[in-house]
Scaffold this active site. Structure first.
Site, PDB file in Angstrom:
ATOM      1  N   LYS A   1      59.504  35.059   0.955  1.00 37.75           N
ATOM      2  CA  LYS A   1      58.370  34.542  -0.214  1.00 37.75           C
ATOM      3  C   LYS A   1      57.703  33.348   0.619  1.00 37.75           C
ATOM      4  O   LYS A   1      56.904  33.118   0.099  1.00 37.75           O
ATOM      5  CB  LYS A   1      59.213  34.162  -1.815  1.00 37.75           C
ATOM      6  CG  LYS A   1      60.164  35.311  -2.167  1.00 37.75           C
ATOM      7  CD  LYS A   1      60.802  35.215  -2.991  1.00 37.75           C
ATOM      8  CE  LYS A   1      61.183  36.677  -4.037  1.00 37.75           C
ATOM      9  NZ  LYS A   1      61.871  35.485  -5.239  1.00 37.75           N
TER      10      LYS A   1
ATOM     11  N   ASP B   1      59.166  34.727 -10.534  1.00 35.40           N
ATOM     12  CA  ASP B   1      60.257  34.629 -11.250  1.00 35.40           C
ATOM     13  C   ASP B   1      60.532  33.580 -12.469  1.00 35.40           C
ATOM     14  O   ASP B   1      61.455  34.013 -13.354  1.00 35.40           O
ATOM     15  CB  ASP B   1      60.966  34.483 -10.124  1.00 35.40           C
ATOM     16  CG  ASP B   1      61.412  34.713  -8.700  1.00 35.40           C
ATOM     17  OD1 ASP B   1      61.450  35.622  -9.320  1.00 35.40           O
ATOM     18  OD2 ASP B   1      61.219  34.209  -7.544  1.00 35.40           O
TER      19      ASP B   1
END
Length: 281
Positions: free
Chosen positions: A68, A105
């Site tokens: 990420k 997220d």
């Protein structure tokens, strides 16, 4: 050459990712042309893969551990969440050919609580976040976006909690794990972002005794669906929210970006995912 838009979950490894189930369900439900698969990206070749993403044959991808941060670092443009977190979980190529990244997220965390505990942020006061990893970063960002007054971060390595608090400013305070008992009685919201309590991992052992009954308790772990933390909280009268919805809601903006329709997280999707999780015992 097929014009069918293709997307995938990328990371190392992605064999057990359930993202293809989610996106596959929506493609079928809405009758859309498209494919969503898995693509393992070896850490040794990851930078080359993301830097040259336009050659991958994909219109976009999700990014999971451990890539990420790397994915965010090679993007030409990042949304504010990815910028703040230094991590991207959703990539796409824009009309000018630039690689763009987002971090959904936090959106997933908020969407889950909004759906399963409506009104949870009517009086945003004090939140306690357990853990100081990537998931904690997303949760803290989302709580601050909803104007929580104070976010206390507790981590086994106190230095990590304090470093994370520093990044987010004066509303966030980092603490050593052993100091949790001094603060839990002030919580309006308690969130576990660690892997403790996950099937196959060590249990999460904390004393909920001082926690106000009015506090909402959430766990981002969803295997098992009802962790010991949630069971104990429910038994003493606290509202609880499981972690499955975070996985489902974080996928919504990515699907819309790649396939052109905003999907719904409904009971049918939750039931399908729960049935799949139960297959694994």
């Amino acid at each position: 050459m097929s014009n069918t838009p293709k997307a995938a979950i990328t990371g190392w490894p992605v064999t057990y990712s359930r993202s293809p189930l989610v996106h596959g369900h929506w493609l079928k439900k809405y009758g859309l042309e498209g494919e969503y698969g898995r693509r393992d990206v070896d850490p040794e070749t990851a930078e080359d893969f993301y830097r040259n993403f336009k050659d991958s044959g994909l219109v976009g991808c999700n990014v999971t551990v451990p890539h990420k941060e790397l994915a965010a670092s090679v993007c030409a443009e990042l949304d504010p969440a990815a910028e703040a977190m230094g991590a991207a979980n959703t990539l796409w190529i824009d009309d000018s050919g630039k690689l763009c990244g987002a971090n959904t997220d936090g959106i997933g965390f908020l969407g889950n609580l909004d759906q399963l505990a409506p009104g949870w942020d009517d009086n945003p006061g004090t939140a306690i976040v357990l853990g100081a990893g990537g998931a904690a970063r997303a949760v803290i960002w989302s709580l601050l976006s909803r104007k929580f007054e104070t976010v206390h971060i507790f981590n086994r390595t106190a230095k990590k909690a304090m470093e994370m608090a520093e990044k987010f400013g004066s509303s966030t305070i980092g603490h050593a794990w052993d100091d949790l008992g001094d603060y839990i009685g002030k919580a309006d919201l308690l969130i576990n972002t660690t892997s403790l309590g996950m099937r196959g991992k060590a249990p999460l052992e904390i004393d909920l005794g001082p926690l106000p009954e009015s506090a909402l308790v959430s766990d981002i772990v969803y295997v098992p669906m009802k962790t010991d933390l949630l069971k104990k909280a429910e038994a003493r009268g606290n509202r609880t929210v499981d972690g499955l919805g975070m996985l489902l809601h974080q996928a919504v903006p990515a699907f819309e970006r790649w396939f052109g329709m905003r999907p719904e997280v409904d009971e049918e999707l939750r039931a399908m995912m729960i049935a799949d999780l139960e297959k694994d015992g």
